[in-house]
Design a protein around this motif. Structure first.
Motif, short mmCIF file in Angstrom:
data_model
loop_
_atom_site.label_atom_id
_atom_site.label_comp_id
_atom_site.label_asym_id
_atom_site.label_seq_id
_atom_site.Cartn_x
_atom_site.Cartn_y
_atom_site.Cartn_z
N SER A 57 0.83 -1.19 0.00
CA SER A 57 0.00 0.00 0.00
C SER A 57 0.87 1.25 0.00
O SER A 57 1.84 1.34 0.77
N ILE A 58 0.52 2.20 -0.86
CA ILE A 58 1.21 3.48 -0.90
C ILE A 58 0.17 4.58 -1.08
O ILE A 58 -0.97 4.33 -1.50
N THR A 59 0.57 5.81 -0.77
CA THR A 59 -0.31 6.96 -0.96
C THR A 59 0.46 8.09 -1.62
O THR A 59 1.52 8.50 -1.14
N VAL A 60 -0.06 8.58 -2.76
CA VAL A 60 0.48 9.77 -3.41
C VAL A 60 -0.25 10.97 -2.83
O VAL A 60 -1.47 11.10 -2.96
N ASN A 61 0.48 11.82 -2.13
CA ASN A 61 -0.09 13.02 -1.53
C ASN A 61 0.09 14.18 -2.50
O ASN A 61 1.22 14.62 -2.77
N VAL A 62 -1.01 14.66 -3.05
CA VAL A 62 -0.99 15.63 -4.14
C VAL A 62 -1.06 17.05 -3.58
O VAL A 62 -1.97 17.38 -2.81
N PRO A 63 -0.11 17.92 -3.96
CA PRO A 63 -0.16 19.32 -3.49
C PRO A 63 -1.40 20.04 -4.03
O PRO A 63 -1.94 19.69 -5.09
N SER A 64 -1.81 21.05 -3.33
CA SER A 64 -2.98 21.83 -3.72
C SER A 64 -2.76 22.47 -5.09
O SER A 64 -1.70 23.02 -5.39
N GLY A 65 -3.78 22.38 -5.93
CA GLY A 65 -3.74 23.00 -7.24
C GLY A 65 -3.03 22.21 -8.31
O GLY A 65 -2.97 22.64 -9.47
N LYS A 66 -2.51 21.03 -7.99
CA LYS A 66 -1.76 20.23 -8.97
C LYS A 66 -2.67 19.21 -9.63
O LYS A 66 -3.70 18.80 -9.09
N THR A 67 -2.27 18.81 -10.84
CA THR A 67 -3.06 17.88 -11.65
C THR A 67 -2.28 16.60 -11.88
O THR A 67 -1.12 16.63 -12.29
N LEU A 68 -2.94 15.48 -11.64
CA LEU A 68 -2.34 14.16 -11.80
C LEU A 68 -3.00 13.46 -12.99
O LEU A 68 -4.23 13.48 -13.12
N CYS A 69 -2.17 12.87 -13.86
CA CYS A 69 -2.69 12.23 -15.07
C CYS A 69 -2.78 10.71 -14.94
O CYS A 69 -3.77 10.12 -15.35
N ASP A 70 -1.72 10.09 -14.44
CA ASP A 70 -1.68 8.62 -14.36
C ASP A 70 -0.80 8.18 -13.21
O ASP A 70 0.17 8.87 -12.85
#
Length: 368
Positions: free
Chosen positions: A110-123
């Motif tokens: 198990s892992i978690t990608v922590n996305v910064p505010s305002g950023k866009t993730l594609c894949d």
């Protein structure tokens, strides 16, 4: 929040779904996204994406094997972000790669990608131990020093106008070829994904440098001088020369190939950067500056010779395949060609500190 059991499938086609082997390490993932539809992150399509208005998370669990690697595709440079492996968070994004391959500190399920505010993730794709599919881009940072520094204006110019230069010098000969783009396409991010896919196709593994100068529409040299800050452009190239200390610099046609104003000011900026360095005894002196289609001290390459590095394919074949990665640009009528008015195998020696070319078949003639 939505949960989806999704197969991350793009890669080696012979690999059956849910199968792990030494030849295919891709894993099935159960993904939970804090906002948006998780299937957008598992379709291997950078046009489908999730923008996180606030700080968000993508939780990934594998029930088919432990995760050893993760491949994350951002739409624009993410800055610093965190990847949690079980309960431990590790910092990533230091290089601002938008296609980022990460080896986990230890395998886990198990892992978690922590996305910064305002950023866009594609894949997001995950892998166990084993051979990684060839389409996964494992980028090195830009070189500390370069043998050849290429200065394309836009994201497809490198293949259209510099042709087999990258497959031959970077791939076949294994030289340090650094690509630095004079403008950026962050307002239309699809072109930057295509840019990276094209470079990967021609065997470049050092991440490109992309300037802070946005691409702007121009239709003549005069309009280009109005919309671009030419001093900023020259300063950018000067800094590139200081940073990479290349032996050879490669730039656009002085007439902009088909008259493109941005190409013309970029060629002029390269010349002015060289002239500026010549006046400074402490500055790095580039040994040679070649310009596309320059008629003096001209040399012509044969990009049709088979290359061992690419299994017998030619430099022309590889450049053509790379341009086809630029799917958004296929309807503009331009093609990779080593003939005609825009032949990408014709260059002229504009500046040299090591004398004129004699053999006229190598950018590095006279350079040990």
């Amino acid at each position: 929040m939505k949960k989806l059991l999704a197969v991350l499938f793009f890669g080696i086609l012979a690999c059956a779904f849910f199968t792990l082997s030494a030849s295919c390490a891709e894993l099935t993932a159960e993904i939970t996204v804090s906002e948006g539809k998780s299937e957008k992150l598992t379709d291997n399509n950078f046009k489908t994406k999730i923008k996180f208005d606030d700080c968000g998370s993508v939780k990934i669990h594998s029930s088919k094997g432990e995760i050893s690697y993760v491949y994350v595709i951002w739409d624009t440079p993410p800055g610093k972000w965190y990847l949690s492996e079980e309960d431990i968070a590790f910092t990533h994004g230091q290089n601002d790669f938008i296609h980022e391959f990460i080896k986990l500190n230890s395998p886990c399920d198990s892992i978690t990608v922590n996305v910064p505010s305002g950023k866009t993730l594609c894949d997001v794709r995950i892998f166990s131990e084993g051979d990684i599919p060839k389409d996964v881009q494992i980028w090195d940072p830009p070189y500390e020093r370069a043998d050849l520094l290429m200065l394309p204006t836009h994201s497809d110019d490198d293949h259209l106008y510099f042709g087999g230069t990258m497959p031959y010098y970077g791939g076949e000969l294994g030289m340090r070829v650094q690509v630095a783009y004079i403008t950026n396409h962050w307002k239309e991010p699809v072109r930057t994904h295509e840019l990276l896919n094209g470079l990967w196709t021609v065997g470049i593994t050092a991440y490109p440098v992309i300037s802070d100068i946005p691409d702007l529409p121009t239709f003549s040299l005069e309009s280009a001088k109005e919309v671009f800050d030419t001093d900023e452009m020259r300063g950018y190239i000067v800094e590139l020369i200081r940073r990479f200390k290349p032996y050879v610099l490669l730039g656009h046609d002085l007439l902009g190939e088909y008259g493109h104003g941005a190409h013309r000011v970029c060629a002029d900026a390269a010349i002015k950067a060289i002239e500026r360095a010549e006046k400074d005894a402490s500055a790095w002196q580039v040994k040679k500056l070649y310009l596309h289609l320059y008629k003096q001290n001209a040399l012509t390459f044969d990009w049709r010779q088979p290359l061992d590095f690419f299994g017998g394919q030619t430099a022309f074949d590889i450049a053509d395949a790379a341009f086809k990665c630029h799917k958004s640009q296929q309807s503009n009528g331009l093609i990779v060609q080593d003939w005609g008015s825009y032949a990408n195998n014709l260059f002229g020696l504009y500046h040299t500190t090591v004398g004129p070319d004699v053999e006229k078949n190598d950018l590095f003639e006279h350079i040990p």
